[in-house]
Design a protein around this motif. Structure first.
Motif, PDB file in Angstrom:
ATOM      1  N   ASN A   1       0.791  -1.228   0.000  1.00 19.95           N
ATOM      2  CA  ASN A   1       0.000   0.000   0.000  1.00 19.95           C
ATOM      3  C   ASN A   1       0.826   1.283   0.000  1.00 19.95           C
ATOM      4  OD1 ASN A   1      -2.679  -1.177  -0.013  1.00 19.95           O
ATOM      5  ND2 ASN A   1      -2.153  -1.914   2.037  1.00 19.95           N
ATOM      6  N   THR A   2       2.142   1.191  -0.158  1.00 18.74           N
ATOM      7  CA  THR A   2       2.979   2.373  -0.314  1.00 18.74           C
ATOM      8  C   THR A   2       3.117   2.610  -1.808  1.00 18.74           C
ATOM      9  OG1 THR A   2       4.175   1.881   1.721  1.00 18.74           O
ATOM     10  CG2 THR A   2       5.202   3.427   0.202  1.00 18.74           C
ATOM     11  N   LYS A   3       2.651   3.754  -2.279  1.00 21.07           N
ATOM     12  CA  LYS A   3       2.573   4.025  -3.709  1.00 21.07           C
ATOM     13  C   LYS A   3       3.797   4.788  -4.212  1.00 21.07           C
ATOM     14  CE  LYS A   3      -2.447   4.260  -3.601  1.00 21.07           C
ATOM     15  NZ  LYS A   3      -3.636   5.084  -3.825  1.00 21.07           N
ATOM     16  N   ALA A   4       4.265   4.391  -5.385  1.00 19.11           N
ATOM     17  CA  ALA A   4       5.208   5.207  -6.141  1.00 19.11           C
ATOM     18  C   ALA A   4       4.327   6.045  -7.051  1.00 19.11           C
ATOM     19  CB  ALA A   4       6.150   4.341  -6.948  1.00 19.11           C
ATOM     20  N   THR A   5       4.382   7.362  -6.910  1.00 23.52           N
ATOM     21  CA  THR A   5       3.528   8.229  -7.709  1.00 23.52           C
ATOM     22  C   THR A   5       4.386   9.110  -8.609  1.00 23.52           C
ATOM     23  OG1 THR A   5       3.446   9.955  -6.004  1.00 23.52           O
ATOM     24  CG2 THR A   5       1.720   8.273  -5.948  1.00 23.52           C
ATOM     25  N   PHE A   6       3.813   9.467  -9.756  1.00 26.71           N
ATOM     26  CA  PHE A   6       4.511  10.256 -10.747  1.00 26.71           C
ATOM     27  C   PHE A   6       3.572  11.343 -11.254  1.00 26.71           C
ATOM     28  CE2 PHE A   6       6.094   5.970 -10.679  1.00 26.71           C
ATOM     29  CZ  PHE A   6       7.478   6.125 -10.660  1.00 26.71           C
TER      30      PHE A   6
ATOM     31  N   LEU B   1      -0.061   9.143 -11.932  1.00 31.30           N
ATOM     32  CA  LEU B   1       0.301   7.749 -12.169  1.00 31.30           C
ATOM     33  C   LEU B   1       0.732   7.134 -10.847  1.00 31.30           C
ATOM     34  CD1 LEU B   1       0.848   5.331 -14.049  1.00 31.30           C
ATOM     35  CD2 LEU B   1       3.157   6.254 -14.386  1.00 31.30           C
ATOM     36  N   GLN B   2       0.114   6.007 -10.495  1.00 31.66           N
ATOM     37  CA  GLN B   2       0.420   5.326  -9.234  1.00 31.66           C
ATOM     38  C   GLN B   2       0.759   3.869  -9.516  1.00 31.66           C
ATOM     39  OE1 GLN B   2      -3.193   5.678  -6.973  1.00 31.66           O
ATOM     40  NE2 GLN B   2      -3.025   7.886  -6.767  1.00 31.66           N
ATOM     41  N   ILE B   3       1.802   3.390  -8.864  1.00 30.62           N
ATOM     42  CA  ILE B   3       2.170   1.978  -8.938  1.00 30.62           C
ATOM     43  C   ILE B   3       2.277   1.481  -7.502  1.00 30.62           C
ATOM     44  CG2 ILE B   3       3.891   0.295  -9.694  1.00 30.62           C
ATOM     45  CD1 ILE B   3       4.747   2.330 -11.832  1.00 30.62           C
TER      46      ILE B   3
ATOM     47  N   THR C   1      -2.126   2.535 -11.906  1.00 32.42           N
ATOM     48  CA  THR C   1      -3.338   3.325 -12.017  1.00 32.42           C
ATOM     49  C   THR C   1      -3.027   4.702 -12.590  1.00 32.42           C
ATOM     50  OG1 THR C   1      -4.192   2.194 -10.052  1.00 32.42           O
ATOM     51  CG2 THR C   1      -5.332   4.201 -10.726  1.00 32.42           C
ATOM     52  N   ASN C   2      -3.772   5.086 -13.614  1.00 30.72           N
ATOM     53  CA  ASN C   2      -3.668   6.408 -14.217  1.00 30.72           C
ATOM     54  C   ASN C   2      -4.915   7.177 -13.801  1.00 30.72           C
ATOM     55  OD1 ASN C   2      -2.455   8.364 -15.842  1.00 30.72           O
ATOM     56  ND2 ASN C   2      -3.642   7.756 -17.626  1.00 30.72           N
ATOM     57  N   THR C   3      -4.758   8.167 -12.910  1.00 29.61           N
ATOM     58  CA  THR C   3      -5.906   8.837 -12.305  1.00 29.61           C
ATOM     59  C   THR C   3      -5.920  10.320 -12.625  1.00 29.61           C
ATOM     60  OG1 THR C   3      -4.709   9.377 -10.293  1.00 29.61           O
ATOM     61  CG2 THR C   3      -5.820   7.243 -10.346  1.00 29.61           C
TER      62      THR C   3
END
Length: 170
Positions: free
Chosen positions: A85-90, A96-98, A108-110
């Motif tokens: 549940n720790t996200k790498a976000t861009f 963008l979340q992985i 996930t592309n949000t």
């Protein structure tokens, strides 16, 4: 006061605390136990570490504990590791979340107007976790293949589609 020279704290687990006497501060502390050096704060406010050089170099692993998770730069394994549940976000809006939630993995592309998730590759495959079975494969400027249980069941061609010999449409 001002010190010139070394300051030595002789204790098995020395701790140096900086009290903000004006109030409203984080009251950070430095603790060493022989193998680890910890910077902590008495507040839930995020701690910021500013370095005069603008760079930080870590000779070993770097572990960053977060509320509800962590990430680690593991020098020995040459990996960046994230807790569940720790996200790498861009992106500026973290569009963008992985991440992995202990059961499933997500890309996930949000966000409003986030656009498309574009994967660019000469050839592309979606495979089983162990890499032994293809589910989907593509070949540049040629076909798209769909598989069932490791067996190709559908292929696009320049004339349309092709089904392997003996396979019909049910």
């Amino acid at each position: 006061g001002t010190f010139s020279g070394d300051v030595i704290i002789a204790k098995s687990t020395p701790k140096l605390t900086f009290n903000n006497l004006a109030g409203g501060g984080l009251d950070p502390s430095l603790t060493a136990n022989g193998s680890n050096f910890t910077i902590s704060t008495s507040s839930v406010t995020p701690l910021s570490l500013a370095l005069d050089t603008g760079n930080a170099t870590f000779a070993g692993d770097l572990l960053v504990n977060l509320i509800g998770g962590y990430f680690e730069v593991d020098k020995a394994d040459n990996e960046v590791k994230f807790a569940d549940n720790t996200k790498a976000t861009f992106g500026t809006g973290q569009d963008l979340q992985i991440y992995h939630d202990a059961s499933n993995s997500f890309i996930t592309n949000t966000g409003a107007g986030a656009g498309s998730l574009i994967v660019r590759a000469t050839n592309f495959a979606v495979q089983s976790a162990d890499g032994t079975d293809d589910y989907i494969s593509t070949v540049a400027n040629a076909q798209v293949n769909l598989f069932f249980n490791g067996s190709k069941k559908f292929e696009t061609t320049n004339a349309g589609v092709s089904l392997p010999s003996g396979d019909g449409i049910d």
